[in-house]
Scaffold this active site. Sequence first.
Site, short mmCIF file in Angstrom:
data_model
loop_
_atom_site.label_atom_id
_atom_site.label_comp_id
_atom_site.label_asym_id
_atom_site.label_seq_id
_atom_site.Cartn_x
_atom_site.Cartn_y
_atom_site.Cartn_z
CB THR A 1 -0.90 0.00 1.26
OG1 THR A 1 -1.54 1.26 1.37
CG2 THR A 1 -0.11 -0.26 2.53
CG ASP A 2 -1.23 4.97 -0.93
OD1 ASP A 2 -1.76 4.33 0.00
OD2 ASP A 2 -1.85 5.81 -1.61
CD GLU A 3 -3.47 3.55 4.48
OE1 GLU A 3 -3.26 3.46 5.69
OE2 GLU A 3 -4.60 3.50 3.98
CE1 TYR B 1 -3.45 -2.64 5.65
CE2 TYR B 1 -3.34 -0.29 5.17
CZ TYR B 1 -3.37 -1.60 4.73
OH TYR B 1 -3.31 -1.88 3.38
CE LYS C 1 -0.07 -4.58 2.92
NZ LYS C 1 -0.44 -5.91 2.34
P1 NAD Z 1 -9.78 -7.22 1.90
O1 NAD Z 1 -9.82 -6.93 3.36
O2 NAD Z 1 -10.99 -6.98 1.07
O3 NAD Z 1 -9.36 -8.75 1.67
C1 NAD Z 1 -8.34 -9.37 2.39
C2 NAD Z 1 -8.52 -10.89 2.21
O4 NAD Z 1 -7.44 -11.55 2.91
C3 NAD Z 1 -9.83 -11.41 2.81
O5 NAD Z 1 -10.46 -12.26 1.88
C4 NAD Z 1 -9.38 -12.19 4.04
O6 NAD Z 1 -10.23 -13.29 4.36
C5 NAD Z 1 -7.99 -12.65 3.62
N1 NAD Z 1 -7.12 -12.95 4.76
C6 NAD Z 1 -6.95 -12.20 5.88
N2 NAD Z 1 -6.07 -12.81 6.70
C7 NAD Z 1 -5.67 -13.94 6.08
C8 NAD Z 1 -4.76 -14.96 6.41
N3 NAD Z 1 -4.08 -14.95 7.56
N4 NAD Z 1 -4.58 -15.98 5.54
C9 NAD Z 1 -5.28 -16.02 4.37
N5 NAD Z 1 -6.15 -15.08 4.01
C10 NAD Z 1 -6.35 -14.04 4.84
O7 NAD Z 1 -8.53 -6.42 1.35
P2 NAD Z 1 -8.26 -5.78 -0.08
O8 NAD Z 1 -8.75 -4.39 -0.07
O9 NAD Z 1 -8.69 -6.72 -1.12
O10 NAD Z 1 -6.67 -5.70 -0.05
C11 NAD Z 1 -5.86 -6.74 -0.61
C12 NAD Z 1 -4.40 -6.36 -0.48
O11 NAD Z 1 -4.16 -5.14 -1.15
C13 NAD Z 1 -3.95 -6.12 0.97
O12 NAD Z 1 -2.66 -6.65 1.12
C14 NAD Z 1 -3.94 -4.61 1.12
O13 NAD Z 1 -3.00 -4.21 2.10
C15 NAD Z 1 -3.54 -4.20 -0.28
N6 NAD Z 1 -4.02 -2.85 -0.70
C16 NAD Z 1 -5.36 -2.54 -0.61
C17 NAD Z 1 -5.77 -1.29 -1.09
C18 NAD Z 1 -7.23 -0.88 -1.04
O14 NAD Z 1 -7.54 0.29 -1.36
N7 NAD Z 1 -8.18 -1.76 -0.71
C19 NAD Z 1 -4.85 -0.39 -1.62
C20 NAD Z 1 -3.51 -0.76 -1.66
C21 NAD Z 1 -3.11 -2.00 -1.22
O1 DAU Z 2 -4.21 3.95 0.46
C1 DAU Z 2 -4.43 2.57 0.34
C2 DAU Z 2 -5.29 2.11 1.48
O2 DAU Z 2 -6.61 2.56 1.22
C3 DAU Z 2 -5.26 0.59 1.70
O3 DAU Z 2 -3.96 0.20 2.02
C4 DAU Z 2 -6.25 0.21 2.79
O4 DAU Z 2 -6.27 -1.20 2.95
C5 DAU Z 2 -7.62 0.72 2.41
O5 DAU Z 2 -8.54 0.41 3.43
C6 DAU Z 2 -7.58 2.22 2.17
O6 DAU Z 2 -7.33 2.92 3.40
P1 DAU Z 2 -8.12 4.28 3.78
O7 DAU Z 2 -8.05 4.44 5.25
O8 DAU Z 2 -7.66 5.41 2.93
O9 DAU Z 2 -9.60 3.84 3.28
P2 DAU Z 2 -11.05 4.08 3.92
O10 DAU Z 2 -12.04 3.72 2.87
O11 DAU Z 2 -11.17 3.46 5.26
O12 DAU Z 2 -11.08 5.65 4.12
C7 DAU Z 2 -10.91 6.54 3.01
C8 DAU Z 2 -10.94 7.94 3.56
O13 DAU Z 2 -12.28 8.24 4.02
C9 DAU Z 2 -10.04 8.15 4.77
O14 DAU Z 2 -9.52 9.47 4.74
C10 DAU Z 2 -10.99 8.01 5.97
C11 DAU Z 2 -12.30 8.55 5.42
N1 DAU Z 2 -13.53 7.94 5.99
C12 DAU Z 2 -13.60 6.57 6.03
C13 DAU Z 2 -14.74 5.97 6.55
C14 DAU Z 2 -14.82 4.45 6.65
C15 DAU Z 2 -14.57 8.74 6.40
O15 DAU Z 2 -14.50 9.98 6.32
N2 DAU Z 2 -15.69 8.14 6.91
C16 DAU Z 2 -15.81 6.78 7.02
O16 DAU Z 2 -16.85 6.30 7.53
#
Ligand code: NAD
Ligand code: DAU
Length: 353
Positions: A133-135, A159, A163
Amino acid sequence: MAILVTGAAGFIGGNFVLDWLAHHDELVISLDKLTYAGNLENLASVTANPRHIFVHSDIANSVVISELLAKHQVRAVLNFAAETHVDRSITGPDEFIQTNIVGTFKLLETVRTYWSNLDEAAKNEFRFLHVSTDEVYGSLSKNDPAFSETNRYEPNSPYSASKAASDHLVRAYHHTYGLPVLTTNCSNNYGPYHFPEKLIPLCILNALNGKNLPIYGDGQQIRDWLYVTDHCSAIRRVLARGTLGETYNVGGWNEKANLDVVNTLCTILDELQPRADGQSYSTQITFVKDRAGHDRRYAIDATKLERELGWKPAETFETGIRKTVQWYLANQQWVSNVTSGAYRDWVNQQYQA
Ligand code: NAD
Ligand code: DAU
């Protein structure tokens, strides 16, 4: 030959499996622990596909994974599995340490053992791609340049710290053991099958259910949004052509303030499914207590991926967000299944409903 995709029943992992099967003939082994975020319905369209197998397992289970690797002569492991919700990492960090750090470590060890015993040709072909992730880069001020691959790691939440630790382990396994790794650091994804604890799906569903649209703090935090299939195409590109040991930033060149994102959702919903009383969904927007340690701005400089591997996103925010709203409107059964049980407990606790 096959690829192994961990976290395959989650949002991005699930989209990746569907995308991969649409582009390749190779066998895909989907592996997932099926935590609250894992949902087999995300893979329903490929359940009967003979090129797809699902395995219910933790990434830390070396017995199951080493058997799979050997049996199917796996040529690549793509690690999407993680605990991913920042708010949950604030209220309960333990699982994040367990899966994101210890789990990634165990997976790397299992993969290293398998890889070391391959013949030279198979060893050279093998890849371990870690999805991050970019975080990990921390938070930007308004006028800072976007994150590049050389930015310092400055994670701010449990989190992002977990990562970051996993990224370091992946890097170390390349440097120390020569494991052929690739790492991608992506910005915020959105699109179909996004679990509705995250901002975009939460607000679409709350809007339709007449609930508040909760905006943390002043709503001026900025995220760089990428449509999920663009993330999938970037990962395919890095897997095929990435330089071993390198990291690649993936982003959509779509910086938006949270409040603007939610207002855009409301405008699209006003057009596609107007409220019965004729008012805009934006009247449901409510400012709530801010997230602890809330990062102000993320922005990805994806120049390296474009320059070296020729990748660019296909969707703009305008096209992607419309497709996303349309998908949620058309998939109400998925929504009602996913928002039952444990999901309701989380929402009640987080937003004190
Ligand atoms: P998600 O939470 O939707 O899915 C995560 C999946 O991993 C789930 O299906 C869960 O059951 C599985 N999981 C959790 N723990 C596990 C374990 N110990 N063994 C096997 N499976 C397990 O997450 P996502 O949004 O699909 O993110 C996927 C990947 O991409 C993550 O590594 C996250 O850090 C990264 N990522 C997400 C975003 C985003 O915006 N969602 C952005 C950048 C990077
Ligand atoms: O940047 C990549 C990341 O993006 C991933 O690594 C994470 O797994 C993914 O969850 C996401 O993180 P964020 O914290 O940016 O996503 P989220 O959707 O939780 O929140 C997006 C923005 O909106 C953040 O600034 C928090 C805000 N927010 C979120 C929720 C859930 C609100 O204002 N209200 C809300 O109820």
